[in-house]
Design a protein around this motif. Structure first.
Motif, short mmCIF file in Angstrom:
data_model
loop_
_atom_site.label_atom_id
_atom_site.label_comp_id
_atom_site.label_asym_id
_atom_site.label_seq_id
_atom_site.Cartn_x
_atom_site.Cartn_y
_atom_site.Cartn_z
N TRP A 186 -29.83 3.16 30.48
CA TRP A 186 -29.46 4.29 31.33
C TRP A 186 -30.58 5.32 31.41
CZ3 TRP A 186 -26.12 5.61 34.93
CH2 TRP A 186 -25.86 6.95 35.20
N ASP A 187 -31.06 5.77 30.24
CA ASP A 187 -32.09 6.80 30.22
C ASP A 187 -33.44 6.28 30.71
OD1 ASP A 187 -30.29 8.61 29.30
OD2 ASP A 187 -31.01 8.66 27.24
N LYS A 188 -33.78 5.07 30.31
CA LYS A 188 -35.11 4.54 30.60
C LYS A 188 -35.29 4.13 32.05
CE LYS A 188 -38.49 1.18 28.83
NZ LYS A 188 -38.75 0.13 27.80
N TYR A 189 -34.24 3.58 32.65
CA TYR A 189 -34.39 3.02 33.99
C TYR A 189 -33.72 3.83 35.11
CZ TYR A 189 -36.11 -1.04 31.48
OH TYR A 189 -36.84 -1.87 30.67
N LEU A 190 -32.95 4.85 34.76
CA LEU A 190 -32.32 5.67 35.79
C LEU A 190 -32.66 7.15 35.62
CD1 LEU A 190 -28.75 4.17 36.43
CD2 LEU A 190 -30.59 4.48 38.08
N VAL A 191 -32.30 7.72 34.47
CA VAL A 191 -32.44 9.16 34.29
C VAL A 191 -33.90 9.59 34.25
CG1 VAL A 191 -31.88 11.13 32.83
CG2 VAL A 191 -30.24 9.26 33.07
N TRP A 192 -34.71 8.94 33.40
CA TRP A 192 -36.11 9.33 33.30
C TRP A 192 -36.88 9.10 34.60
CZ3 TRP A 192 -39.95 12.08 32.28
CH2 TRP A 192 -41.26 11.61 32.35
N PRO A 193 -36.74 7.96 35.30
CA PRO A 193 -37.44 7.81 36.59
C PRO A 193 -37.07 8.89 37.61
CG PRO A 193 -36.69 5.67 35.81
CD PRO A 193 -36.08 6.69 34.90
N LEU A 194 -35.79 9.28 37.65
CA LEU A 194 -35.40 10.35 38.57
C LEU A 194 -36.03 11.68 38.19
CD1 LEU A 194 -31.61 9.73 39.34
CD2 LEU A 194 -33.48 9.87 40.98
N SER A 195 -36.01 11.98 36.89
CA SER A 195 -36.64 13.20 36.41
C SER A 195 -38.13 13.21 36.75
CB SER A 195 -36.44 13.32 34.89
OG SER A 195 -37.16 14.41 34.38
N TRP A 196 -38.81 12.10 36.48
CA TRP A 196 -40.25 11.99 36.77
C TRP A 196 -40.52 12.14 38.26
CZ3 TRP A 196 -42.96 8.61 39.86
CH2 TRP A 196 -44.36 8.63 39.72
N LEU A 197 -39.70 11.50 39.10
CA LEU A 197 -39.90 11.54 40.54
C LEU A 197 -39.76 12.97 41.07
CD1 LEU A 197 -40.30 10.15 43.27
CD2 LEU A 197 -37.84 9.65 43.30
N ILE A 198 -38.74 13.68 40.62
CA ILE A 198 -38.54 15.05 41.07
C ILE A 198 -39.69 15.95 40.63
CG2 ILE A 198 -37.05 17.09 40.88
CD1 ILE A 198 -34.67 15.14 40.55
N LYS A 199 -40.11 15.79 39.38
CA LYS A 199 -41.21 16.63 38.87
C LYS A 199 -42.52 16.35 39.59
CE LYS A 199 -40.87 15.76 34.44
NZ LYS A 199 -41.18 15.88 32.98
N GLU A 200 -42.85 15.10 39.79
CA GLU A 200 -44.10 14.75 40.47
C GLU A 200 -44.09 15.20 41.93
OE1 GLU A 200 -46.95 13.43 39.11
OE2 GLU A 200 -45.86 13.86 37.25
N SER A 201 -42.94 15.05 42.58
CA SER A 201 -42.82 15.49 43.97
C SER A 201 -42.95 17.01 44.06
CB SER A 201 -41.47 15.06 44.55
OG SER A 201 -41.33 13.66 44.52
N ALA A 202 -42.34 17.71 43.11
CA ALA A 202 -42.44 19.17 43.09
C ALA A 202 -43.89 19.61 42.88
CB ALA A 202 -41.54 19.75 42.01
N LEU A 203 -44.61 18.89 42.03
CA LEU A 203 -46.00 19.22 41.76
C LEU A 203 -46.84 19.15 43.04
CD1 LEU A 203 -48.05 19.88 39.50
CD2 LEU A 203 -48.43 17.42 39.27
N VAL A 204 -46.57 18.13 43.85
CA VAL A 204 -47.30 17.96 45.11
C VAL A 204 -46.90 19.04 46.12
CG1 VAL A 204 -47.66 16.42 47.07
CG2 VAL A 204 -47.59 15.49 44.75
#
Length: 244
Positions: free
Chosen positions: A29-47
């Motif tokens: 759950w955390d490795k394949y769903l929660v963390w990828p979503l968190s990473w995607l939002i943070k990286e997108s926000a950075l851009v």
């Protein structure tokens, strides 16, 4: 199904001091769903200049593009249902005093035209775990949880209930567009009312970021459905709209 979603998210809402999520996350759950979503939002926000509200927009669009084949299948099934509406009405009129017989003949009609009446549930079933994962990604990522976007804190409830109301209204219009092929179906009419109420119930009790995700997704689906439905002259025949 929607009631189950509300209960699950309400339970999540009672979670206090959830552990942060990071690249060292373990468990499926955390490795394949929660963390990828968190990473995607943070990286997108950075851009996008550090705006996590816009980061959620990017994540929403990417997720909706991933589930687009299911949405297209749902719309094709809806068009196929529209094509057999006259035959369904004849069955209802013929067996108005025998609901069981009407149901049997309706199911036989579906089988004859290779229509799966449950095809419309697939996008919702896919989005349920995504919505729950979104909640965890927001609650367990301090940068997102404490970020302010427009008038609200993404990790807190909307103090003015503006976003939950917009989410409910756009859900209604999305449901109306998606259900236009089944306007005479009482169950569909009931769903058009129940879904916005459920989304409103979720929106007023849980973080604003969830309502923001839902509003973005609804707008995407409304635009998508408009373009897929706009050519009224090219209605699919029942067998072209199969939903196996």
């Amino acid at each position: 199904m929607l009631s189950f979603l509300v209960l699950i998210l309400a339970g999540c809402g009672n979670m206090t001091n959830p552990p942060p999520i990071g690249p060292d996350a373990t468990g499926i759950w955390d490795k394949y769903l929660v963390w990828p979503l968190s990473w995607l939002i943070k990286e997108s926000a950075l851009v996008l200049g550090g705006s996590y509200g816009l980061g959620i927009l990017v994540a929403t669009i990417l997720i909706r593009l991933l589930v687009l084949p299911l949405m297209v299948k749902q719309i094709k099934s809806s068009k196929a249902m529209q094509a057999i509406q006259p035959e369904m009405q004849k069955i209802r009129d013929k067996h108005k005093n025998d609901p069981q017989k009407a149901q049997q003949e309706t199911m036989a009609l579906f089988q004859k035209n290779n229509i799966n009446p449950l095809a419309g549930c697939l996008p919702m079933l896919v989005q349920m775990p995504i919505l729950i994962a979104f909640y965890h990604a927001i609650s367990r990522t301090p940068e997102i949880k404490t970020h302010t976007f427009l008038w609200m804190s993404l990790g807190e409830k909307d103090p003015y209930y503006i976003l939950p109301i917009i989410a409910a209204v756009t859900t209604y219009f999305q449901s109306k567009m998606m259900g236009q092929a089944q306007q005479n179906n009482p169950q569909m009419q009931m769903m058009m009312i129940m879904m916005p109420l459920m989304i409103l119930a979720i929106g007023v009790t849980l973080p604003s970021a969830l309502s923001l995700y839902w509003v973005y997704g609804n707008i995407f689906t409304i635009v998508q459905t408009y373009f897929l439905y706009r050519d009224k002259g090219n209605q699919l025949s029942p067998k072209e709209g199969t939903a196996k």
